[in-house]
Scaffold this motif. Structure first.
Motif, PDB file in Angstrom:
ATOM      1  N   UNK A 191     -43.575  18.390 -37.275  1.00 30.83           N
ATOM      2  CA  UNK A 191     -43.269  17.307 -38.554  1.00 30.83           C
ATOM      3  C   UNK A 191     -45.090  16.795 -38.110  1.00 30.83           C
ATOM      4  N   UNK A 192     -46.021  17.500 -37.388  1.00 28.87           N
ATOM      5  CA  UNK A 192     -47.445  17.107 -37.915  1.00 28.87           C
ATOM      6  C   UNK A 192     -48.206  18.283 -38.969  1.00 28.87           C
ATOM      7  N   UNK A 193     -47.535  19.430 -39.508  1.00 32.14           N
ATOM      8  CA  UNK A 193     -48.080  20.159 -40.257  1.00 32.14           C
ATOM      9  C   UNK A 193     -47.368  19.793 -41.659  1.00 32.14           C
ATOM     10  N   UNK A 194     -48.398  20.721 -42.753  1.00 31.01           N
ATOM     11  CA  UNK A 194     -48.160  20.195 -44.191  1.00 31.01           C
ATOM     12  C   UNK A 194     -47.561  22.273 -44.231  1.00 31.01           C
ATOM     13  N   UNK A 195     -46.956  21.760 -45.675  1.00 31.38           N
ATOM     14  CA  UNK A 195     -45.900  23.301 -45.482  1.00 31.38           C
ATOM     15  C   UNK A 195     -46.715  23.478 -47.374  1.00 31.38           C
ATOM     16  N   UNK A 196     -46.764  24.642 -47.575  1.00 30.67           N
ATOM     17  CA  UNK A 196     -46.362  25.071 -48.736  1.00 30.67           C
ATOM     18  C   UNK A 196     -45.794  26.693 -49.010  1.00 30.67           C
ATOM     19  N   UNK A 197     -45.223  26.839 -50.148  1.00 29.19           N
ATOM     20  CA  UNK A 197     -44.615  27.969 -50.532  1.00 29.19           C
ATOM     21  C   UNK A 197     -45.163  28.924 -51.237  1.00 29.19           C
ATOM     22  N   UNK A 208     -44.449  19.728 -48.593  1.00 26.69           N
ATOM     23  CA  UNK A 208     -44.504  18.204 -48.104  1.00 26.69           C
ATOM     24  C   UNK A 208     -45.289  18.353 -47.097  1.00 26.69           C
ATOM     25  N   UNK A 209     -46.393  17.064 -46.422  1.00 22.32           N
ATOM     26  CA  UNK A 209     -46.944  16.922 -45.776  1.00 22.32           C
ATOM     27  C   UNK A 209     -46.974  16.110 -44.636  1.00 22.32           C
ATOM     28  N   UNK A 210     -47.622  16.399 -43.571  1.00 25.53           N
ATOM     29  CA  UNK A 210     -47.740  16.588 -41.955  1.00 25.53           C
ATOM     30  C   UNK A 210     -46.996  14.411 -42.250  1.00 25.53           C
ATOM     31  N   UNK A 212     -45.646  10.795 -39.742  1.00 30.22           N
ATOM     32  CA  UNK A 212     -46.611   9.938 -39.191  1.00 30.22           C
ATOM     33  C   UNK A 212     -45.205  10.128 -37.730  1.00 30.22           C
ATOM     34  N   UNK A 213     -46.190   9.169 -36.923  1.00 27.92           N
ATOM     35  CA  UNK A 213     -45.478   9.231 -35.813  1.00 27.92           C
ATOM     36  C   UNK A 213     -45.798  10.260 -34.680  1.00 27.92           C
ATOM     37  N   UNK A 214     -44.182  10.123 -33.579  1.00 26.18           N
ATOM     38  CA  UNK A 214     -44.380  11.059 -32.321  1.00 26.18           C
ATOM     39  C   UNK A 214     -43.902  12.203 -32.952  1.00 26.18           C
ATOM     40  N   UNK A 215     -44.855  13.198 -33.046  1.00 23.75           N
ATOM     41  CA  UNK A 215     -43.759  14.905 -33.367  1.00 23.75           C
ATOM     42  C   UNK A 215     -42.981  15.445 -32.868  1.00 23.75           C
ATOM     43  N   UNK A 216     -42.062  15.617 -33.941  1.00 24.82           N
ATOM     44  CA  UNK A 216     -41.028  16.164 -33.625  1.00 24.82           C
ATOM     45  C   UNK A 216     -40.165  17.534 -34.039  1.00 24.82           C
ATOM     46  N   UNK A 217     -39.040  17.951 -33.961  1.00 22.75           N
ATOM     47  CA  UNK A 217     -38.959  19.625 -34.878  1.00 22.75           C
ATOM     48  C   UNK A 217     -38.057  19.317 -35.962  1.00 22.75           C
ATOM     49  N   UNK A 218     -38.790  19.842 -37.265  1.00 21.80           N
ATOM     50  CA  UNK A 218     -37.930  18.675 -37.642  1.00 21.80           C
ATOM     51  C   UNK A 218     -37.286  19.790 -38.715  1.00 21.80           C
ATOM     52  N   UNK A 219     -36.355  20.224 -39.600  1.00 24.10           N
ATOM     53  CA  UNK A 219     -35.529  21.080 -40.210  1.00 24.10           C
ATOM     54  C   UNK A 219     -36.032  20.947 -41.830  1.00 24.10           C
ATOM     55  N   UNK A 220     -36.502  21.897 -42.553  1.00 20.12           N
ATOM     56  CA  UNK A 220     -36.587  21.790 -44.386  1.00 20.12           C
ATOM     57  C   UNK A 220     -36.269  22.768 -45.001  1.00 20.12           C
ATOM     58  N   UNK A 221     -36.185  22.476 -45.882  1.00 20.83           N
ATOM     59  CA  UNK A 221     -35.811  23.655 -47.168  1.00 20.83           C
ATOM     60  C   UNK A 221     -36.584  23.209 -48.305  1.00 20.83           C
TER      61      UNK A 221
END
Length: 596
Positions: A191-197, A208-210, A212-221
């Motif tokens: 969750x601490x990274x920004x993503x582009x296509x 989406x941008x990074x 806040x808070x503790x880093x977690x492993x999230x799912x994106x679409x």
């Protein structure tokens, strides 16, 4: 006070990855307990407390899946192998002696115990996992006495979540554009990274941008309209400082259109139908239409404008064309680059290629002739493939025929090899003479072989000859005996100068060594037999009785001690001592016993 044993922990992988949805993580821990003393250490138990819960500080939340084992680096012949397993009472893994438990074990100086925890399902959450160790031991270089309170140590391993994105994929890789299906791309990442296509044309779309808070492993679409044809999308992950993007990671995935559309054309050697498998092949001259059997097919059209016509039947005096394709051709002369016909009756054919089911002609000059049947006075061709041929003269670079009847076959040169066909089979000669030649092949399927010897391809290879007594295996192309390699050998008698066994030799019957025997273990000699004695160079340990029929004699330094029937017990050059016991002498019958 520090423990007597030194502990280190290794993990495989070296940094544990915390489990996540759909991404279970399994690891192995190696706990090395080593004796860094010169003197042995006596140990009674080693307890390993691994926190089992699903939190960030827990190693596993599925402890029953863990497999525990122990491997000492060295065991003497009389040492027992320790055990390492889960102790329900202690709620920890315990290393101890085999049943009955609680007996002291010895770890020699410089040796170690390797305690293994395998198949560990790593729990979720990133953090430090503490491994607590309690050791009950004594001895060492300081000869420490036994104490009931155990020595305690704490080690640790780190659990991490992935630091880079992964699993970039399309929900559907094949899309029906006409049905309105859309592209849906998914990925997992911290969750601490920004993503582009990044689109195929190079433009980038911020997703989406990074967080806040503790880093977690999230799912994106991310979703968009389906492309007209196969398209590759690039996922970019990185950081963003205001409007400035810093790209760090790249992943790609590709989606396809069920019916692709191309704005600027396409290239293909041929196109074939799906249900009806007719085919259109693009040739240097244009195109060829074939049916489902890849024979010439039919073109159906309302109108056609052609520079060349191929007819089913043609009766022509003279035909000059770049290509002739017909079911039947009857002509005095055909001059063409290619002739393809089911039947051809022609006086003279001059063509680059002739392909026909039946060819009847006086003279045929072509680069390639392919026919099921041919009646020709003279054939001149680079290659001829004919099922049945009646030909006076053949001049060709290559001839392919179903049947050839001939007395002999020879190469083009006068000194080339020759093959003859006697009633018994085939004879192969070399150098244009009657000297036997060499037959080279990848495989030969024969019912029997009669030969004097067999050798590898090189003159320095090993070889086998067949004397009346059996066979001899020789090496290096000479007369020196060679080596036979086999998985098993079933022999009635084995005569050998030396037998070397690299694995394990099991003998069900008796072992008779007529010339004596030497026994070694890992290069160290244990015993040697001689005509009148057996010389032992290793320690002899007897766990049952040993009986000597004629007596026993022990020599040490300048003294000896012997027990024989003739001389009784005699000690020479030394003292006879009895410690913590009684020395007695008995005489008479019944015996009169006196203690000394």
């Amino acid at each position: 006070m520090p423990s007597l044993l030194h502990y280190e922990i290794l993990a495989d992988p070296s940094t544990l990855q915390a489990s996540a949805d759909g991404m279970p993580s399994v690891a192995t821990l190696y706990l090395i307990a080593s004796n860094s003393h010169q003197a042995p250490v006596q140990w009674e138990s080693i307890d390993v407390d691994v926190r089992a819960d699903s939190g960030a500080s827990g190693l596993t939340d599925d402890r029953p899946q863990v497999v525990a084992s122990i491997e000492p680096t060295y065991l003497r012949s009389f040492d027992e192998r320790p055990e390492f397993d889960w102790d329900k009472t202690l709620q920890a893994y315990r290393a101890q002696s085999p049943a009955p438990a609680g007996r002291p074990m010895t770890l020699l100086g410089g040796e170690a115990l390797i305690l293994k925890l395998e198949n560990v399902p790593v729990s979720r959450g990133a953090g430090l996992v503490q491994i607590r160790i309690e050791e009950t031991s004594w001895g060492g270089d300081g000869s420490l006495a036994y104490r009931s309170a155990p020595y305690r140590s704490v080690l640790g391993v780190v659990k991490q979540i992935p630091k880079v994105p992964a699993n970039f994929r399309a929900e559907r890789s094949l899309l029906d554009v006409d049905a309105g299906q859309k592209v849906l791309l998914k990925w997992d990442g911290p969750s601490n990274l920004a993503y582009w296509i990044r689109h195929p044309d190079g433009t980038e779309e911020f997703i989406t941008g990074p967080g806040t808070g503790p880093v977690t492993l999230d799912s994106y679409s991310w979703s968009t309209d389906a492309p007209k044809r196969g398209t590759t999308y690039t996922l970019i992950a990185g950081t963003r400082d205001g409007a400035t993007a810093q790209h760090g990671y790249f992943l790609t995935t590709t989606v396809h259109a069920l019916i692709p559309a191309f704005d600027h054309g396409t290239r293909s050697p041929w196109v074939e139908g799906t249900t009806d498998r007719g085919r259109v092949t693009f040739t240097p001259d244009g195109l060829r239409v074939d049916d489902t059997q890849h024979a010439l097919g039919t073109v159906t059209a309302k109108a056609a404008v052609l520079r060349e016509v191929s007819a089913h039947t043609g009766a022509i005096d003279t035909l000059t064309a770049k290509s002739v394709t017909a079911e039947a051709v009857t002509a005095d002369t055909v001059t063409a680059k290619g002739v393809t016909a089911d039947s051809a009756a022609i006086d003279t054919v001059t063509a680059k290629s002739v392909s026909a089911d039946t060819v009847t002609t006086d003279a045929l000059a072509a680069k390639t002739v392919t026919a099921d049947s041919a009646t020709i006075d003279r054939v001149a061709a680079d290659a001829a493939t004919i099922g049945t041929a009646t030909i006076d003269t053949v001049i060709a670079k290559d001839v392919s025929s179903d049947t050839v009847t001939t007395g002999a076959v020879r190469g083009r040169a006068a000194d080339a090899g020759r093959i003859e066909f006697p009633a018994s089979g085939v004879n192969v000669y070399k150098n244009g003479s009657q000297e036997w030649g060499t037959l080279a092949a990848d495989k030969a399927d024969l019912n029997g072989i009669n030969t004097k010897w067999v050798q590898g391809r090189s003159s320095s290879d090993g070889w086998i000859e067949f004397p009346p007594a059996g066979l001899r295996v020789l090496r290096d192309g000479g007369q020196e005996p060679g080596i036979i390699g086999a998985h098993q050998a079933d022999l009635d008698i084995l005569r050998t100068g030396e037998a070397r066994v690299t694995g394990e030799a099991r003998i069900k019957g008796l072992l008779t060594a007529g010339g004596g025997m030497k026994l070694y273990h890992e290069g160290e000699r244990l015993l040697v037999t001689m005509p009148d004695r057996i010389v032992f160079t290793a320690v002899n340990e007897f766990r049952r009785w040993v009986t000597f029929d004629r007596g026993i004699s022990v020599a040490f330094g300048s003294g000896t001690a012997s027990i024989t029937q003739e001389g009784g017990m005699i000690v020479r050059g030394g003292n006879l001592q009895v410690q913590q016991g009684t020395l007695s002498v008995s005489t008479g019958n019944p015996p009169n016993v006196r203690q000394l």
